[in-house]
Write an enzyme that holds these catalytic residues in place. Structure first.
Site, short mmCIF file in Angstrom:
data_model
loop_
_atom_site.label_atom_id
_atom_site.label_comp_id
_atom_site.label_asym_id
_atom_site.label_seq_id
_atom_site.Cartn_x
_atom_site.Cartn_y
_atom_site.Cartn_z
N HIS A 132 20.39 -26.71 -20.98
CA HIS A 132 20.56 -26.75 -22.43
C HIS A 132 19.30 -26.38 -23.18
O HIS A 132 19.33 -26.19 -24.40
CB HIS A 132 21.04 -28.14 -22.86
CG HIS A 132 22.49 -28.35 -22.57
ND1 HIS A 132 23.21 -29.42 -23.06
CD2 HIS A 132 23.37 -27.62 -21.85
CE1 HIS A 132 24.46 -29.34 -22.64
NE2 HIS A 132 24.57 -28.26 -21.90
N THR A 203 15.73 -20.40 -27.68
CA THR A 203 14.61 -19.78 -26.98
C THR A 203 14.80 -19.88 -25.48
O THR A 203 15.35 -20.86 -24.96
CB THR A 203 13.28 -20.45 -27.37
OG1 THR A 203 13.34 -21.84 -27.05
CG2 THR A 203 13.00 -20.28 -28.85
N PHE A 205 12.41 -20.18 -23.27
CA PHE A 205 11.37 -20.96 -22.61
C PHE A 205 11.76 -22.42 -22.41
O PHE A 205 12.62 -22.96 -23.11
CB PHE A 205 10.07 -20.89 -23.44
CG PHE A 205 9.52 -19.51 -23.58
CD1 PHE A 205 8.71 -18.98 -22.59
CD2 PHE A 205 9.82 -18.73 -24.68
CE1 PHE A 205 8.20 -17.70 -22.70
CE2 PHE A 205 9.31 -17.45 -24.81
CZ PHE A 205 8.51 -16.93 -23.81
N ASP A 207 10.89 -25.29 -23.56
CA ASP A 207 10.11 -25.77 -24.69
C ASP A 207 10.81 -26.89 -25.45
O ASP A 207 10.45 -27.20 -26.59
CB ASP A 207 9.79 -24.62 -25.65
CG ASP A 207 11.06 -23.92 -26.16
OD1 ASP A 207 12.17 -24.36 -25.79
OD2 ASP A 207 10.93 -22.93 -26.89
N SER A 209 13.70 -26.94 -26.78
CA SER A 209 14.37 -26.44 -27.98
C SER A 209 15.66 -27.19 -28.27
O SER A 209 16.12 -27.22 -29.42
CB SER A 209 14.64 -24.94 -27.85
OG SER A 209 15.46 -24.66 -26.72
#
Length: 578
Positions: A132, A203, A205, A207, A209
């Site tokens: 996810h 995104t 990556f 990260d 998100s």
């Protein structure tokens, strides 16, 4: 695309994220701009190399294509759309074909599930949590030229509807006028090849998100705007025994309202309403990357880990970290390890009341269960001690997912396996052998060779009867059917695709935590000691945890007090005065 317990878990986020991580998430939601000459803004932290392709991995861009798309018309129409059309000399079977239903798992009830004797259920959940963060394929709008298209009831191909046709001998659905709704993934403009390419709304990556958002408006909407501290917004109506919950989404027709109208509790607001762990995210954006690569992937890829993800040698500006279209299907392997029931346990790891075990289909979009039935801790305890389901060639997914998916909010219970197969065709993904060749693996051409690859002559014969040739086998079901690599939980093809993606995500990320200049050596050493058990201890009221949460553990013999779990040493971040 769905998850094990959609909407059952929530996120309790109480600390601000690292500012560098927020800046990165914002940065990659912007449209690409050509670089004309170096400026201070063109350089990464502490002199990192020039960003030549700042749009790579950005949200709202197309997926990467590792092989050219294959569409029925060569441009956009999904294969299998025209009845009777031949591919490599054979027609494609319906994705809800009875033989496919039997291969995937029909007839094996929810109680007849093989337990994974080495992997815990939180191992499965971690994979879904990671997924996810990497890809989200939004549906195409159903309103075109001011005309509303009703894909939930339409049984004809009327863009963006690509309904799943039901064969006359379907074991569950007997109405000949019924089909399963399916909406095509939203496309992105592809001026280079003019073939349809799907959009990744988040995104690429790692990260977080799914917590912080991949676009400025969403990122702002899930933050506390009453001050400048950058804290996440918290639910103003409910808490999890004093710990923060996410705010609710502002939708009058929130799906979660329909699973229990009396409770009147909408879905939580956070990217996807997904089954996630209650976590504090201060510095955790990097810590959880450590957990993924150090702890999770080796258990998934087994003996293929070092081959597919060799030791880190630094940021490679030529590496494209964009999530590949095929990965968005391949990483759905996790559907095979989902159990049919969700267990909730008390502080002694015993069943929590008379309704401690809930059938999976009753947990989809059921945020009210978090609020009204004990919060997050009982669910986490269940993940810690329950076994993951073991993927078997004769039961890829459980009946709850194959026959009752979103039953409470859809006109008809959906079939997750059929959805995966239909999505692969929607995305124009080449067949099984094309990906075997891409990965440097043999390409079986007949029954004998496919039997050898699958180590299962009966299954190979079913595939040949269905598809006519291994070339036509849909990537999801073909890759899922392969026997596991040694000490792993996927076959060779999935190990290649998944491993390649995670290597690209690492090597093409200039903010990667091991990249010199991002953190000091002392900070990297501190981050390398991070662990999921410590995160659970710090952000829940659970006081006993296993040291290795991804492996099967028994309570109490495999559990230790949280005082025995090392914390991250934050002293390397201390700012010293002169």
């Amino acid at each position: 695309d769905t998850t094990a317990t959609e909407g059952v878990f929530s996120i309790a986020v109480v600390n601000p994220p690292p500012q560098e991580a927020v800046a990165k998430s914002m940065e990659f939601s912007k449209a690409p701009k050509p670089v004309t000459h170096p400026t201070p803004c063109d350089w990464g932290p502490r002199g990192a190399r020039l960003r030549k392709h700042s749009y790579l991995g950005a949200s709202n861009h197309g997926y990467a294509r590792w092989l050219p798309a294959e569409y029925e018309d060569g441009v956009s129409l999904p294969k299998g759309l025209t009845e009777g059309k031949l591919y490599n000399g054979f027609p494609l079977p319906l994705v809800r074909n009875c033989e496919i239903i039997w291969i995937v798992g029909w007839g094996r009830t929810n109680e007849n599930v093989t337990q994974d004797q080495e992997r815990s259920l939180i191992f499965m959940q971690w994979g879904q949590w990671v997924d996810h963060d990497l890809d989200l394929a939004p549906f195409t709008t159903t309103k075109i030229d001011n005309k509303e298209v009703h894909c939930e009831t339409s049984c004809t191909f009327e863009p963006p509807c690509f309904p799943i046709q039901i064969p006359p001998d379907d074991p569950r659905i007997k109405d000949p006028n019924t089909c399963m709704p399916f909406v095509r993934t939203a496309p992105v403009c592809n001026a280079r090849t003019f073939t349809r390419e799907q959009i990744n709304a988040i995104t690429s990556f790692l990260d977080a998100s799914m917590v912080y958002g991949s676009e400025v408006p969403l990122a702002k909407s899930i933050r506390n705007q009453t001050n400048q501290l950058g804290l996440m917004a918290l639910n103003q109506n409910f808490t999890d025994a004093g710990l923060g919950l996410l705010p609710f989404e502002n939708k009058s027709q929130s799906l979660c309202l329909f699973t229990n109208k009396a409770m009147n509790i909408p879905c939580f607001k956070a990217g996807k309403s997904s089954p996630v762990i209650a976590l504090s995210w201060s510095l955790f954006i990097r810590a959880w990357i450590v957990v993924t690569y150090r702890d999770y992937l080796p258990l998934l890829l087994g003996d293929e880990t070092e081959k597919e993800i060799p030791c880190y040698t630094g940021y490679d500006e030529s590496e494209d970290p964009t999530v590949a279209n095929v990965f968005s299907l391949a990483f759905r392997f996790g559907h095979s390890s989902i159990q049919p029931f969700v267990n909730r346990l008390d502080e002694h790891f015993q069943p929590l009341g008379p309704h401690s075990q809930v059938p999976l289909h009753l947990t989809f979009c059921a945020s009210w269960r978090v609020v009204m039935e004990g919060g997050i801790d009982p669910l986490l305890r269940g993940l810690l001690v329950d076994h993951a389901k073991l993927m078997k060639q004769n039961q890829m997914v459980v009946e709850e997912l194959q026959e009752r998916l979103f039953e409470q909010v859809e006109i008809i219970g959906l079939d997750l396996a059929a959805l995966n197969l239909q999505r692969g065709r929607d995305h124009g993904l080449p067949g099984y052998n094309a990906w075997r060749q891409f990965c440097g693996l043999s390409q079986p051409r007949n029954l004998a060779e496919l039997s050898e690859v699958l180590r299962n002559p009966e299954l190979a014969r079913k595939f040949m009867d269905l598809y006519g040739t291994p070339d036509n086998i849909d990537i999801w079901i073909g890759a899922m059917a392969e026997p596991f690599v040694p000490n792993g939980r996927v076959g060779p093809l999935l190990a290649c695709i998944i491993g390649s993606q995670f290597r690209k995500l690492r090597d093409g990320d200039r903010f990667w935590w091991e990249n010199p200049g991002v953190f000091t050596p002392q900070q990297r050493q501190a981050l390398s000691s991070s662990s999921l058990p410590r995160v659970l201890c710090d952000n829940t009221r659970i006081r006993e945890v296993p040291r290795d949460v991804f492996k099967v553990n028994r309570y109490p013999e495999d559990f230790v007090n949280c005082r025995m779990i090392d914390s991250i040493d934050l002293s390397p971040w201390r700012q010293r005065s002169n």
